[in-house]
Enzyme design. Structure first.
Site, short mmCIF file in Angstrom:
data_model
loop_
_atom_site.label_atom_id
_atom_site.label_comp_id
_atom_site.label_asym_id
_atom_site.label_seq_id
_atom_site.Cartn_x
_atom_site.Cartn_y
_atom_site.Cartn_z
N TYR A 16 0.85 -1.21 0.00
CA TYR A 16 0.00 0.00 0.00
C TYR A 16 0.88 1.26 0.00
O TYR A 16 0.60 2.24 -0.70
CB TYR A 16 -0.93 0.02 1.21
N GLU A 28 0.92 13.97 -8.68
CA GLU A 28 1.10 15.27 -7.99
C GLU A 28 2.22 16.07 -8.64
O GLU A 28 3.40 15.68 -8.58
CB GLU A 28 1.40 15.05 -6.50
N GLU A 69 5.73 16.27 1.44
CA GLU A 69 4.83 16.37 0.28
C GLU A 69 3.74 15.29 0.35
O GLU A 69 2.58 15.54 0.03
CB GLU A 69 5.67 16.22 -1.01
N GLU A 76 -4.58 17.24 1.99
CA GLU A 76 -5.41 17.93 0.98
C GLU A 76 -6.57 17.04 0.55
O GLU A 76 -7.70 17.50 0.43
CB GLU A 76 -4.55 18.27 -0.24
N LYS A 94 -5.07 23.30 4.96
CA LYS A 94 -4.26 23.21 3.74
C LYS A 94 -3.06 24.15 3.78
O LYS A 94 -1.97 23.79 3.34
CB LYS A 94 -5.13 23.52 2.52
N ASP A 95 -3.29 25.36 4.31
CA ASP A 95 -2.17 26.31 4.39
C ASP A 95 -1.08 25.80 5.33
O ASP A 95 0.12 25.93 5.04
CB ASP A 95 -2.67 27.69 4.86
N1 LIG Z 1 -12.38 24.04 0.65
C1 LIG Z 1 -11.57 25.08 0.87
N2 LIG Z 1 -11.90 26.00 1.81
C2 LIG Z 1 -11.08 27.06 2.05
N3 LIG Z 1 -9.91 27.29 1.42
C3 LIG Z 1 -9.51 26.41 0.50
C4 LIG Z 1 -10.29 25.26 0.16
N4 LIG Z 1 -9.64 24.56 -0.80
C5 LIG Z 1 -8.51 25.23 -1.04
N5 LIG Z 1 -8.40 26.34 -0.27
C6 LIG Z 1 -7.31 27.34 -0.26
O1 LIG Z 1 -6.64 27.28 -1.54
C7 LIG Z 1 -5.28 26.89 -1.37
C8 LIG Z 1 -4.89 25.95 -2.48
O2 LIG Z 1 -5.64 24.75 -2.33
P1 LIG Z 1 -5.50 23.51 -3.28
O3 LIG Z 1 -6.37 22.43 -2.78
O4 LIG Z 1 -5.69 23.92 -4.70
O5 LIG Z 1 -4.02 23.06 -3.02
P2 LIG Z 1 -2.68 23.40 -3.81
O6 LIG Z 1 -1.75 24.01 -2.80
O7 LIG Z 1 -2.95 24.17 -5.05
O8 LIG Z 1 -2.16 21.94 -4.12
P3 LIG Z 1 -2.49 20.98 -5.34
O9 LIG Z 1 -2.24 21.77 -6.61
O10 LIG Z 1 -1.53 19.87 -5.14
O11 LIG Z 1 -3.92 20.55 -5.18
C9 LIG Z 1 -5.18 26.26 0.02
O12 LIG Z 1 -3.89 26.38 0.59
C10 LIG Z 1 -6.24 27.06 0.79
O13 LIG Z 1 -5.72 28.30 1.21
#
Ligand SMILES: Nc1ncnc2c1ncn2[C@@H]1O[C@H](COP(=O)(O)OP(=O)(O)OP(=O)(O)O)[C@@H](O)[C@H]1O
Length: 124
Positions: A16, A28, A69, A76, A94-95
């Protein structure tokens, strides 16, 4: 007495985890960037003939970035499964996960500069 370790279960867990590693680099984009950076650093490491300690530091940094990562991607996906609508806690989650990746990536970049810059300067 039964052997205290279930080797079949452990092997299944490895499978897995291996699938997780494959998915990380196949799907990714950011992980593929980290993979490219790691392959470049390892190639440079062979070119410059790194010491055992330098290899240990380099491999540790690469592993830390990849692991961060993987955890970031997992969080995420979990966050997206919980809610696809905007939610301040999902934003924070996520942040923070992305911050974890950035912290180890900065550390890896600094270690890379400390290892390679003196060797690059010696070329001139
Ligand atoms: N459901 C949500 N509610 C609030 N903020 C969100 C949400 N989804 C994403 N975000 C905001 O948008 C940003 C980017 O999110 P996203 O899921 O696109 O990840 P990413 O950093 O672009 O990574 P990946 O491209 O690998 O998906 C996050 O860091 C967060 O600040």
């Amino acid at each position: 007495m039964e052997f205290p370790v279930d080797l079949r279960k452990a092997l299944q867990s490895f499978r897995y985890a291996g699938k997780g590693i494959a998915d990380l680099f196949i799907y990714e984009n950011n992980a593929r960037i980290h993979l490219f950076a790691a392959v470049s650093a390892i190639t440079a490491g062979f070119y410059f003939g790194l010491s055992t300690t330098e290899w240990a530091l380099l491999i540790t940094q690469i592993a830390l970035v990849w692991a961060a990562e993987a955890f970031n991607t997992a969080l995420e996906k979990l966050a997206d499964a919980v809610s696809s609508d905007y939610h301040p806690l999902i934003k924070s989650t996520k942040d923070l996960a992305a911050a974890g990746v950035l912290i180890v990536a900065i550390s890896a970049a600094i270690v890379g500069v400390l290892i390679f810059l003196p060797k690059i300067l010696l070329l001139f």
